[in-house]
Motif scaffolding. Structure first.
Motif, PDB file in Angstrom:
ATOM      1  N   HIS A  70       0.851  -1.184   0.000  1.00 40.17           N
ATOM      2  CA  HIS A  70       0.000   0.000   0.000  1.00 40.17           C
ATOM      3  C   HIS A  70       0.892   1.240   0.000  1.00 40.17           C
ATOM      4  O   HIS A  70       1.795   1.373   0.831  1.00 40.17           O
ATOM      5  CB  HIS A  70      -0.907   0.008   1.230  1.00 40.17           C
ATOM      6  N   ILE A  71       0.663   2.145  -0.947  1.00 40.66           N
ATOM      7  CA  ILE A  71       1.436   3.369  -1.039  1.00 40.66           C
ATOM      8  C   ILE A  71       0.504   4.559  -0.941  1.00 40.66           C
ATOM      9  O   ILE A  71      -0.717   4.445  -1.127  1.00 40.66           O
ATOM     10  CB  ILE A  71       2.260   3.424  -2.340  1.00 40.66           C
ATOM     11  N   SER A  72       1.079   5.709  -0.644  1.00 39.05           N
ATOM     12  CA  SER A  72       0.258   6.914  -0.460  1.00 39.05           C
ATOM     13  C   SER A  72      -0.289   7.457  -1.774  1.00 39.05           C
ATOM     14  O   SER A  72      -1.346   8.089  -1.797  1.00 39.05           O
ATOM     15  CB  SER A  72       1.097   7.990   0.245  1.00 39.05           C
ATOM     16  N   ASP A  73       0.407   7.221  -2.897  1.00 37.76           N
ATOM     17  CA  ASP A  73      -0.067   7.696  -4.197  1.00 37.76           C
ATOM     18  C   ASP A  73      -1.035   6.648  -4.770  1.00 37.76           C
ATOM     19  O   ASP A  73      -0.637   5.715  -5.478  1.00 37.76           O
ATOM     20  CB  ASP A  73       1.112   7.917  -5.133  1.00 37.76           C
ATOM     21  N   LEU A  74      -2.306   6.798  -4.443  1.00 32.91           N
ATOM     22  CA  LEU A  74      -3.300   5.814  -4.865  1.00 32.91           C
ATOM     23  C   LEU A  74      -3.475   5.798  -6.376  1.00 32.91           C
ATOM     24  O   LEU A  74      -3.751   4.742  -6.967  1.00 32.91           O
ATOM     25  CB  LEU A  74      -4.638   6.114  -4.189  1.00 32.91           C
ATOM     26  N   ARG A  75      -3.328   6.966  -7.020  1.00 35.11           N
ATOM     27  CA  ARG A  75      -3.495   7.009  -8.474  1.00 35.11           C
ATOM     28  C   ARG A  75      -2.413   6.189  -9.159  1.00 35.11           C
ATOM     29  O   ARG A  75      -2.707   5.394 -10.070  1.00 35.11           O
ATOM     30  CB  ARG A  75      -3.447   8.454  -8.964  1.00 35.11           C
ATOM     31  N   ALA A  76      -1.136   6.321  -8.738  1.00 36.01           N
ATOM     32  CA  ALA A  76      -0.046   5.551  -9.342  1.00 36.01           C
ATOM     33  C   ALA A  76      -0.238   4.059  -9.090  1.00 36.01           C
ATOM     34  O   ALA A  76      -0.006   3.228  -9.974  1.00 36.01           O
ATOM     35  CB  ALA A  76       1.296   6.018  -8.784  1.00 36.01           C
TER      36      ALA A  76
END
Length: 414
Positions: A374-380
């Motif tokens: 899980h990363i903070s840039d959901l769009r990427a």
């Protein structure tokens, strides 16, 4: 003749050898088994396990010999009735006790040898190393027995055990030549290295010389024959020579061993140490997806080579150099991670930003075939997750430079 036959019958019925054989065998098998590398069948390590078992068997055999020596003094009055030399009885005792100790040692050697032979073994058994353990064990028997003859007290056996145990355990393997004095304290032999035959031969010479010197000194004390001084001095000279040679080795019991690799050549070429050749099929399965995803990038590789622990690992000119110490569970994932680590610039990635680290973790999960983090840039994350395998490979070819420098940004995923 009747008195001599009576003495021999009494000596044949003694219980010390009967106790020593099963006891020494059980202790030796457990000690050697625990010293074996569980997932690598390397003959040099088998010899090391056998030699190191003498560090436990030796004090135990010496204590049993001292105990038997004190108990057998009650037969001295029978031996005095025969025309034999007063030293004959003691020599027979030491021969019986030594035979019992060697029988146990032989059983231990057979057990560890069978265990190695039943697996994917490599290298050759060092016969000199097996002899080094045997001569060291006989040396302990002789020293313990003679201590019991010189100080006939029950406490002598306990003192002998403590003294020989301190001698065996007070030395750290691989620190100095002192650790090579029998019973030698040896480290586990790493792959691509092997035991030095000269050091093992010097250990045999040292043990044999000292054992002979102890026995000759005891016999000379009983008989007072001047001619015995000559072989006594010769035995001491051999021990001194072996000591000088061991000191010259500077504690180095192992050296580089020329070993031809075992390889598998399709669809990749993978070469490992022969002791690990059983890992070739699983390594091929684990690394082929990563090689396919890196195809066409500067990080592409078509060959994987196992290197010694001292040699650097990494990627260079299509060859992935790896380190593999054994076949413990998860070794395939360990190799894949080593290759993955060689794809990035360690110095540049040491100061990477948090967002760049997240992007790299997302790409690494795809390369390794693990679950996406899980990363903070959901769009990427959403965009990367919708791409097909071919689209991801094309993206990596276009952005490998930024991935290599840990400099990926959100723009790379638009």
């Amino acid at each position: 003749m009747s008195e001599l036959g009576r003495v021999l019958r009494v000596e044949a019925r003694r219980t010390a050898p009967l106790i020593a054989v099963p006891l020494l065998t059980a202790v030796g098998v457990v000690t050697a088994w625990l010293s074996l590398v569980p997932d690598v069948a390397y003959w040099d390590n088998t010899v090391v396990a056998l030699v190191n078992s003498v560090r436990v068997l030796g004090p135990l055999a010496a204590g049993l010999a001292a105990w038997a020596s004190v108990r057998e003094r009650r037969l001295d009055y029978l031996r005095d009735l025969t025309p034999r030399s007063p030293a004959t009885g003691s020599l027979v005792d030491m021969a019986l006790l030594s035979a019992a100790a060697l029988a146990a040692y032989g059983t231990v050697a057979a057990v560890v040898a069978v265990d190695t032979a039943l697996r994917e073994q490599a290298g050759q058994a060092q016969v000199m190393g097996i002899l080094a353990g045997a001569t060291a064990l006989v040396m302990h028997v002789a020293a313990g027995y003679l201590a019991g003859r010189l100080v006939p007290r029950l406490a002598t056996s306990a003192v002998v055990v403590v003294a020989t145990w301190l001698w065996a355990t007070a030395r750290t393997p691989g620190t100095s030549w002192w650790s090579l004095l029998p019973p030698a304290a040896l480290n586990e032999v790493e792959l691509f290295t092997g035991l030095r035959s000269q050091v093992l031969a010097d250990g045999v010479l040292w043990s044999a010389g000292l054992t002979t010197a102890l026995i000759l000194a005891y016999v000379w004390r009983l008989n007072r024959r001047l001619w015995m001084i000559v072989p006594l001095l010769a035995a001491l000279s051999l021990t001194a020579l072996a000591t000088v040679r061991l000191e010259a080795s500077d504690g180095r019991a192992v050296g580089p061993a020329p070993t031809g690799p075992s390889c598998r050549e399709w669809p990749l070429t993978i070469c490992v140490h022969p002791a690990l050749r059983g890992a070739l099929p699983s390594l091929m399965t684990a690394t082929t997806p990563l090689a396919a995803r890196l195809n066409g990038t500067p990080g592409a590789f078509t060959k994987i080579e196992q290197r010694p622990g001292t040699a650097p690992a990494g990627l260079s000119k299509g060859v992935a150099a790896i380190h593999l110490d054994g076949l413990a569970p998860g070794y395939e994932a360990q190799v894949v991670r080593q290759i993955r680590d060689g794809l990035v610039d360690t110095r540049a990635c040491a100061s990477q930003r948090r967002r760049a680290a997240e992007y790299r973790a997302m790409v690494d999960a795809w390369l390794l075939g693990t679950e996406q983090p899980h990363i903070s840039d959901l769009r990427a994350a959403r965009v990367f997750g919708t791409w097909t395998e071919q689209q991801r490979r094309a993206w990596l070819r276009a952005n490998f430079g930024a991935y290599h420098r840990c400099a990926l940004t959100a723009r790379a995923f638009r």
